[in-house]
Design a protein around this motif. Structure first.
Motif, mmCIF file in Angstrom:
data_model
loop_
_atom_site.group_PDB
_atom_site.id
_atom_site.type_symbol
_atom_site.label_atom_id
_atom_site.label_comp_id
_atom_site.label_asym_id
_atom_site.label_seq_id
_atom_site.Cartn_x
_atom_site.Cartn_y
_atom_site.Cartn_z
ATOM 1 N N LEU A 97 0.811 -1.214 0.000
ATOM 2 C CA LEU A 97 0.000 0.000 0.000
ATOM 3 C C LEU A 97 0.849 1.270 0.000
ATOM 4 N N ARG A 98 2.164 1.124 0.066
ATOM 5 C CA ARG A 98 3.049 2.292 0.002
ATOM 6 C C ARG A 98 3.535 2.490 -1.430
ATOM 7 N N ARG A 99 3.935 3.717 -1.730
ATOM 8 C CA ARG A 99 4.374 4.042 -3.080
ATOM 9 C C ARG A 99 5.684 4.825 -3.044
ATOM 10 N N ASP A 227 -1.168 15.512 -10.294
ATOM 11 C CA ASP A 227 -1.994 14.650 -11.131
ATOM 12 C C ASP A 227 -2.078 13.238 -10.546
ATOM 13 N N TYR A 228 -0.953 12.743 -10.026
ATOM 14 C CA TYR A 228 -0.931 11.404 -9.436
ATOM 15 C C TYR A 228 -1.887 11.303 -8.256
ATOM 16 N N HIS A 232 -5.120 8.936 -7.873
ATOM 17 C CA HIS A 232 -4.996 7.857 -6.892
ATOM 18 C C HIS A 232 -5.497 8.327 -5.518
ATOM 19 N N PRO A 233 -6.807 8.476 -5.385
ATOM 20 C CA PRO A 233 -7.365 8.924 -4.094
ATOM 21 C C PRO A 233 -7.056 7.953 -2.963
ATOM 22 N N PHE A 238 -4.327 9.234 2.491
ATOM 23 C CA PHE A 238 -3.423 8.990 3.613
ATOM 24 C C PHE A 238 -2.370 10.092 3.771
ATOM 25 N N CYS A 239 -2.447 11.140 2.944
ATOM 26 C CA CYS A 239 -1.496 12.257 3.034
ATOM 27 C C CYS A 239 -2.069 13.331 3.967
#
Length: 275
Positions: A97-99, A227-228, A232-233, A238-239
């Motif tokens: 789940l991390r990017r 845009d990302y 990617h909601p 989580f931000c």
């Protein structure tokens, strides 16, 4: 289990990533950020793939350990030498789940929109050049664009040692630009493929023909991140949004703060971390 919101992590091997952070925070001021500079081990540009990967993964894990679910590698060398391995091999093992995102793809996606001659120059560290990352990525989006690269091993040390305005800087900048244009006289667009290089922009412009367009990455990466997050909601949610920034460095805080002020245009406070 309910996941708490956390800052966006931004990593660079040195100070250059601050030019990217500056653009990101200006465009997306609502979010919280943690900037980590591995200044004690700079430069990355002349190190092996394995070493860059090892150092980068250590720093990414540091940011993950501080809660970050999204980390931006604001470093071309780390993006070139470590990003793919981290995305493909480490994230599935650490946390799917991390990017982790880099700076090369956002640049490659748009560079073809700037060039008329379809001849593009890349100014970068030896590590980024040897990785061929820009050649490969640009070909995916603009197969008709021909890419010419020039490694500039002295440019990062010039910036890191506050020699950007010195006569020595003129010598190396002119030498590398002449070498790049010697490979193709029809280059009309040059990418500053190292986040340190915008601090050399005045001297770079001095030795380039006026018709050549220079692309810095900060604004491109900021637009791409915006845009990302829109697309990617599941990541954006989580931000955390407090408008705060923490600056971390692996070297002395005094040195970091002094040099960071040059990149950002204002004073900051930092924290030391051991890696």
């Amino acid at each position: 289990m309910i996941q708490e919101r956390a800052p966006i992590g931004i990593f660079d091997s040195g100070y250059g990533g601050l030019t990217v952070f500056k653009e990101i925070s200006a465009l997306l001021p609502q979010y919280d950020y943690i900037y980590l500079g591995d200044n004690a081990r700079v430069p990355y540009g002349t190190r092996s793939f394995e070493t860059v990967y090892h150092y980068t993964l250590e720093c990414v894990n540091q940011l993950f350990g501080m809660g970050c679910r999204l980390v931006i590698l604001a470093c071309n060398t780390a993006s070139a030498k470590a990003l793919r391995s981290i995305q493909q091999n480490d994230l599935p093992r650490l946390d799917e789940l991390r990017r982790v995102l880099g700076v090369i793809r956002p640049t490659a996606e748009v560079v073809g929109e700037y060039t008329q001659t379809r001849k593009v120059g890349i100014l970068a560290t030896p590590g980024t050049v040897s990785s061929e990352s820009y050649v490969l990525e640009i070909a995916k989006f603009f197969p008709d664009v021909e890419v010419f690269q020039e490694a500039c091993p002295m440019w990062v040390p010039l910036v890191e040692n506050n020699e950007a305005e010195s006569p020595g800087a003129d010598y190396f900048i002119r030498k590398n630009l002449d070498s790049l244009l010697g490979k193709c006289q029809d280059i009309d667009t040059i990418v500053l493929a190292c986040t340190h290089y915008p601090l050399l922009i005045n001297k770079i412009q001095k030795y380039l023909p006026s018709h050549i367009r220079i692309i810095s990455q900060g604004g491109l990466v900021a637009d791409s991140l915006k845009d990302y997050l829109f697309r990617h909601p599941e990541i954006e949610t989580f931000c955390s949004e407090g408008g705060t920034t923490r600056f971390l460095t692996t070297e002395s805080c005094l040195n970091f703060e002094e040099k960071a002020a040059v990149f950002l245009g204002h004073a900051i406070r930092s924290e030391h971390v051991e890696m």
